[in-house]
Design a protein around this motif. Structure first.
Motif, mmCIF file in Angstrom:
data_model
loop_
_atom_site.group_PDB
_atom_site.id
_atom_site.type_symbol
_atom_site.label_atom_id
_atom_site.label_comp_id
_atom_site.label_asym_id
_atom_site.label_seq_id
_atom_site.Cartn_x
_atom_site.Cartn_y
_atom_site.Cartn_z
ATOM 1 N N VAL A 127 -6.233 -45.485 17.392
ATOM 2 C CA VAL A 127 -6.064 -46.941 17.424
ATOM 3 C C VAL A 127 -7.278 -47.624 16.797
ATOM 4 C CG1 VAL A 127 -5.830 -48.944 18.957
ATOM 5 C CG2 VAL A 127 -4.521 -46.864 19.406
ATOM 6 N N ALA A 128 -8.467 -47.131 17.092
ATOM 7 C CA ALA A 128 -9.691 -47.710 16.541
ATOM 8 C C ALA A 128 -9.739 -47.549 15.022
ATOM 9 C CB ALA A 128 -10.918 -47.069 17.183
ATOM 10 N N LYS A 129 -9.348 -46.405 14.515
ATOM 11 C CA LYS A 129 -9.344 -46.179 13.065
ATOM 12 C C LYS A 129 -8.353 -47.109 12.385
ATOM 13 C CE LYS A 129 -9.949 -43.815 9.156
ATOM 14 N NZ LYS A 129 -10.551 -44.608 8.092
ATOM 15 N N ARG A 130 -7.191 -47.302 12.984
ATOM 16 C CA ARG A 130 -6.196 -48.222 12.433
ATOM 17 C C ARG A 130 -6.775 -49.645 12.379
ATOM 18 N NH1 ARG A 130 -1.897 -48.190 16.173
ATOM 19 N NH2 ARG A 130 -1.900 -45.978 15.751
ATOM 20 N N ALA A 131 -7.438 -50.074 13.448
ATOM 21 C CA ALA A 131 -8.055 -51.404 13.489
ATOM 22 C C ALA A 131 -9.183 -51.508 12.464
ATOM 23 C CB ALA A 131 -8.585 -51.695 14.893
ATOM 24 N N PHE A 132 -9.998 -50.476 12.373
ATOM 25 C CA PHE A 132 -11.113 -50.461 11.410
ATOM 26 C C PHE A 132 -10.581 -50.617 9.987
ATOM 27 C CE2 PHE A 132 -14.165 -48.497 8.587
ATOM 28 C CZ PHE A 132 -15.384 -48.954 9.049
ATOM 29 N N ASP A 133 -9.571 -49.832 9.637
ATOM 30 C CA ASP A 133 -9.003 -49.899 8.288
ATOM 31 C C ASP A 133 -8.398 -51.274 8.003
ATOM 32 O OD1 ASP A 133 -9.794 -47.288 7.832
ATOM 33 O OD2 ASP A 133 -7.799 -46.440 8.173
ATOM 34 N N ALA A 134 -7.746 -51.865 8.993
ATOM 35 C CA ALA A 134 -7.148 -53.192 8.805
ATOM 36 C C ALA A 134 -8.235 -54.247 8.636
ATOM 37 C CB ALA A 134 -6.244 -53.532 9.989
ATOM 38 N N LEU A 135 -9.302 -54.157 9.400
ATOM 39 C CA LEU A 135 -10.410 -55.101 9.247
ATOM 40 C C LEU A 135 -11.120 -54.907 7.905
ATOM 41 C CD1 LEU A 135 -11.875 -54.980 12.851
ATOM 42 C CD2 LEU A 135 -10.736 -56.944 11.776
ATOM 43 N N ALA A 136 -11.170 -53.680 7.419
ATOM 44 C CA ALA A 136 -11.840 -53.375 6.153
ATOM 45 C C ALA A 136 -11.042 -53.841 4.939
ATOM 46 C CB ALA A 136 -12.115 -51.873 6.058
ATOM 47 N N ASP A 137 -9.739 -54.093 5.103
ATOM 48 C CA ASP A 137 -8.912 -54.540 3.993
ATOM 49 C C ASP A 137 -9.470 -55.857 3.446
ATOM 50 O OD1 ASP A 137 -6.795 -54.854 2.174
ATOM 51 O OD2 ASP A 137 -5.557 -55.875 3.663
ATOM 52 N N GLN A 138 -9.914 -55.837 2.213
ATOM 53 C CA GLN A 138 -10.562 -56.961 1.531
ATOM 54 C C GLN A 138 -11.909 -57.318 2.158
ATOM 55 O OE1 GLN A 138 -7.962 -60.305 0.562
ATOM 56 N NE2 GLN A 138 -6.192 -58.991 0.996
ATOM 57 N N GLY A 139 -12.448 -56.401 2.963
ATOM 58 C CA GLY A 139 -13.756 -56.601 3.580
ATOM 59 C C GLY A 139 -14.747 -55.593 3.032
ATOM 60 N N GLN A 140 -15.752 -55.273 3.823
ATOM 61 C CA GLN A 140 -16.807 -54.359 3.395
ATOM 62 C C GLN A 140 -17.139 -53.382 4.521
ATOM 63 O OE1 GLN A 140 -20.485 -56.408 2.669
ATOM 64 N NE2 GLN A 140 -21.662 -54.529 2.517
ATOM 65 N N VAL A 141 -17.045 -52.103 4.221
ATOM 66 C CA VAL A 141 -17.436 -51.081 5.189
ATOM 67 C C VAL A 141 -18.960 -50.951 5.151
ATOM 68 C CG1 VAL A 141 -17.316 -48.618 5.768
ATOM 69 C CG2 VAL A 141 -15.251 -49.849 5.022
ATOM 70 N N VAL A 142 -19.593 -51.132 6.293
ATOM 71 C CA VAL A 142 -21.050 -51.003 6.403
ATOM 72 C C VAL A 142 -21.400 -49.592 6.852
ATOM 73 C CG1 VAL A 142 -23.127 -51.880 7.555
ATOM 74 C CG2 VAL A 142 -21.290 -53.465 6.899
#
Length: 140
Positions: free
Chosen positions: A93-108
């Motif tokens: 669930v966390a990975k799914r949320a992380f990927d959705a938040l990263a869409d058009q964002g920036q992975v730090v």
């Protein structure tokens, strides 16, 4: 007494609420547009359909959001010096949320297994909000 985080999203509140609903299962609890506000002193021409105040819930946390401070369509929200931390129970669930938040964002910090917790990652979403996602399999 309590402290509630308020995100001033500079004309992007409605899009952010939709994104957080899709990415995190957030629930909008309250929404008032500038045209509905009892105090019109904050409303300028062209702002009537923007969000004067919204309250939404992510997991067990209530967050507020607003377009107060909006200047024009080129306005971009800026956030610095803090992150919203999501304590989650499932790496899937966390990975799914992380990927959705990263869409058009920036992975730090990429979401991955960690030496200090089970899984961890940091992402700045498309609205400039920093999120830390943490999964601790031992429940701490």
């Amino acid at each position: 007494m309590s402290v509630v985080t308020t995100l001033n999203l500079m004309g992007h509140t409605e899009a952010a609420l939709r994104h957080y609903q899709d990415a995190l299962g957030a629930e909008t609890l309250f929404l008032m547009r500038f045209r509905e506000s009892p105090d019109q002193s904050h409303t300028r021409a062209g702002m009537e359909d923007l969000i004067f105040h919204a309250t939404f819930r992510v997991l067990d946390t209530v967050i507020m959001a607003s377009d107060v401070g909006y200047e024009d369509s080129d306005s971009k929200p800026t956030f610095a010096g803090f992150s919203l931390a999501l304590q989650m129970d499932s790496p899937v669930v966390a990975k799914r949320a992380f990927d959705a938040l990263a869409d058009q964002g920036q992975v730090v910090v990429p979401f991955a297994e960690s030496k200090f917790t089970s899984w961890y990652g940091i992402v700045i979403d498309r609205f400039g909000v920093s999120w830390k996602l943490n999964v601790n399999a031992t429940g701490g």
